[in-house]
Design a protein around this motif. Structure first.
Motif, mmCIF file in Angstrom:
data_model
loop_
_atom_site.group_PDB
_atom_site.id
_atom_site.type_symbol
_atom_site.label_atom_id
_atom_site.label_comp_id
_atom_site.label_asym_id
_atom_site.label_seq_id
_atom_site.Cartn_x
_atom_site.Cartn_y
_atom_site.Cartn_z
ATOM 1 N N ASP A 60 0.851 -1.180 0.000
ATOM 2 C CA ASP A 60 0.000 0.000 0.000
ATOM 3 C C ASP A 60 0.895 1.241 0.000
ATOM 4 O OD1 ASP A 60 -2.162 1.671 2.332
ATOM 5 O OD2 ASP A 60 -2.037 1.779 0.160
ATOM 6 N N GLN A 61 0.925 1.928 -1.125
ATOM 7 C CA GLN A 61 1.798 3.078 -1.287
ATOM 8 C C GLN A 61 1.087 4.298 -0.727
ATOM 9 O OE1 GLN A 61 4.680 2.217 -2.762
ATOM 10 N NE2 GLN A 61 5.696 4.182 -2.836
ATOM 11 N N GLN A 62 1.558 4.825 0.391
ATOM 12 C CA GLN A 62 0.913 5.968 1.017
ATOM 13 C C GLN A 62 1.349 7.289 0.383
ATOM 14 O OE1 GLN A 62 0.211 5.830 5.366
ATOM 15 N NE2 GLN A 62 1.672 4.135 5.338
ATOM 16 N N VAL A 63 2.498 7.287 -0.249
ATOM 17 C CA VAL A 63 2.985 8.470 -0.963
ATOM 18 C C VAL A 63 3.248 8.038 -2.398
ATOM 19 C CG1 VAL A 63 4.801 10.208 -1.114
ATOM 20 C CG2 VAL A 63 3.990 9.443 1.125
ATOM 21 N N LYS A 64 2.595 8.692 -3.330
ATOM 22 C CA LYS A 64 2.652 8.253 -4.716
ATOM 23 C C LYS A 64 3.206 9.336 -5.626
ATOM 24 C CE LYS A 64 -1.481 5.414 -4.044
ATOM 25 N NZ LYS A 64 -2.868 5.131 -4.500
ATOM 26 N N ASP B 206 1.113 12.622 -4.614
ATOM 27 C CA ASP B 206 -0.172 12.427 -3.947
ATOM 28 C C ASP B 206 0.035 11.558 -2.715
ATOM 29 O OD1 ASP B 206 -1.078 12.174 -7.216
ATOM 30 O OD2 ASP B 206 -2.068 13.658 -5.940
ATOM 31 N N TYR B 207 -0.777 11.769 -1.712
ATOM 32 C CA TYR B 207 -0.676 10.942 -0.515
ATOM 33 C C TYR B 207 -2.064 10.493 -0.083
ATOM 34 C CZ TYR B 207 -1.827 15.321 1.959
ATOM 35 O OH TYR B 207 -2.426 16.476 2.394
ATOM 36 N N THR B 208 -2.104 9.400 0.640
ATOM 37 C CA THR B 208 -3.392 8.831 1.042
ATOM 38 C C THR B 208 -3.631 8.931 2.544
ATOM 39 O OG1 THR B 208 -2.395 6.640 1.224
ATOM 40 C CG2 THR B 208 -3.393 7.214 -0.897
ATOM 41 N N ASN B 209 -2.574 9.059 3.315
ATOM 42 C CA ASN B 209 -2.703 9.060 4.774
ATOM 43 C C ASN B 209 -3.057 10.467 5.264
ATOM 44 O OD1 ASN B 209 -2.382 8.892 7.560
ATOM 45 N ND2 ASN B 209 -0.644 7.486 7.416
ATOM 46 N N ALA C 3 8.377 13.046 0.268
ATOM 47 C CA ALA C 3 8.316 12.304 1.528
ATOM 48 C C ALA C 3 7.333 12.984 2.465
ATOM 49 C CB ALA C 3 9.700 12.208 2.170
ATOM 50 N N ALA C 4 6.782 12.212 3.379
ATOM 51 C CA ALA C 4 5.782 12.750 4.297
ATOM 52 C C ALA C 4 5.915 12.104 5.665
ATOM 53 C CB ALA C 4 4.375 12.506 3.747
ATOM 54 N N LYS C 5 5.442 12.832 6.688
ATOM 55 C CA LYS C 5 5.373 12.223 8.009
ATOM 56 C C LYS C 5 4.201 12.810 8.781
ATOM 57 C CE LYS C 5 9.025 15.033 10.135
ATOM 58 N NZ LYS C 5 10.257 14.928 10.973
ATOM 59 N N GLY C 6 3.767 12.065 9.803
ATOM 60 C CA GLY C 6 2.625 12.483 10.588
ATOM 61 C C GLY C 6 3.012 12.655 12.035
ATOM 62 N N SER C 7 2.322 13.531 12.733
ATOM 63 C CA SER C 7 2.695 13.877 14.102
ATOM 64 C C SER C 7 2.024 12.998 15.137
ATOM 65 C CB SER C 7 2.343 15.339 14.397
ATOM 66 O OG SER C 7 0.967 15.558 14.184
ATOM 67 N N PHE D 44 8.455 7.677 1.935
ATOM 68 C CA PHE D 44 8.900 8.208 0.646
ATOM 69 C C PHE D 44 8.053 7.672 -0.501
ATOM 70 C CE2 PHE D 44 12.980 10.360 1.303
ATOM 71 C CZ PHE D 44 13.313 9.963 2.587
ATOM 72 N N GLY D 45 7.942 8.485 -1.553
ATOM 73 C CA GLY D 45 7.432 8.002 -2.818
ATOM 74 C C GLY D 45 8.543 7.292 -3.585
#
Lengths: 116, 115
Positions: free
Chosen positions: B1-5, B24-27, B91-95, B105-106
């Motif tokens: 499941d790719q959360q960052v595309k 694009d991101y899903t989370n 790239a993305a991150k959540g708090s 990362f994508g």
């Protein structure tokens, strides 16, 4: 200022052999990360250290992978025994570890592993 | 499941023109986004970031736009230069949650800027 240092840069081994990668983070950086990057993919976190403590190793395949950061500075990542699917680039990164959520991770050049 | 595309594996642009790289991101828990640039045989290098409280961040020739409702961000490079030729990772991150320092990362987009 020296960046993140990794060695070796390249490693070719036969399957079932052990292999170890070494990383020296940027001086003063408390947080150290190991990532694996498969071909055509982005890096994926394996383990994160805060000083000498592994605070997130949920993605580390513990049956064959191990890591240590005994004095809270440099770190070693080991695979034993290596499998064909372990062929990848292993990246080390570090960040200051000052507690800022937005602090930047600085990456080393990586170790390219080929398992035959 | 790719959360960052990053749906475009590659992009080719003429020197001096604009390069637009998409992500694009899903989370929905992601609230901090980064772009890294990677040259061959080197590690990724941080380029620019944006917090979810903003919709734009600019640094010289590089601008990142964030559309939270669409879960989409883009990196604009104007004007593009041959030295910008590299792989760009979103790239993305959540708090929230235990892995709040984990970067996701994508797969990257290879940008080629032609002279």
């Amino acid at each position: 200022e020296a960046g993140v240092v990794q060695s070796p840069r390249y490693k070719i081994i036969e399957k079932k052999q052990p292999v170890a990668f070494w990383c020296n983070p940027i001086s003063g950086h408390n947080t150290l990360y190991w990532y694996r990057q498969n071909l055509g993919q982005g890096p994926e976190l394996l383990i994160r250290y805060e000083n000498e403590e592994a605070v997130d190793d949920s993605q580390l395949p513990k049956d064959r992978f191990s890591a240590e950061r005994l004095k809270g500075v440099d770190s070693t990542l080991k695979i034993q025994p290596a499998e064909l699917g372990d062929s990848a680039v292993y990246l080390c990164a570090s960040s200051p570890g000052q507690g800022s959520y937005q602090e930047t991770q600085y990456f080393g050049p990586g170790t390219r592993l080929l398992v035959l | 499941d790719q959360q960052v595309k990053q749906n475009s594996p590659s992009l080719s642009v003429q020197e001096g023109r604009i390069s637009i790289l998409n992500c694009d991101y899903t989370n929905s828990m992601f609230d901090y986004f980064l772009w890294y640039k990677k040259y061959p045989a080197e590690g990724p290098t941080f380029l620019i970031s944006i917090s979810s409280i903003k919709d734009k961040n600019e640094d010289g020739r590089f601008t990142v736009f964030l559309n939270k409702s669409a879960k989409h961000l883009s990196l604009h490079i104007v004007p593009s230069q041959p030295g910008d030729s590299a792989v760009y990772f979103c790239a993305a991150k959540g708090s929230s949650g235990g892995s709040n320092y984990k970067l996701t990362f994508g797969k990257g987009t290879l940008l080629t800027v032609n002279p």
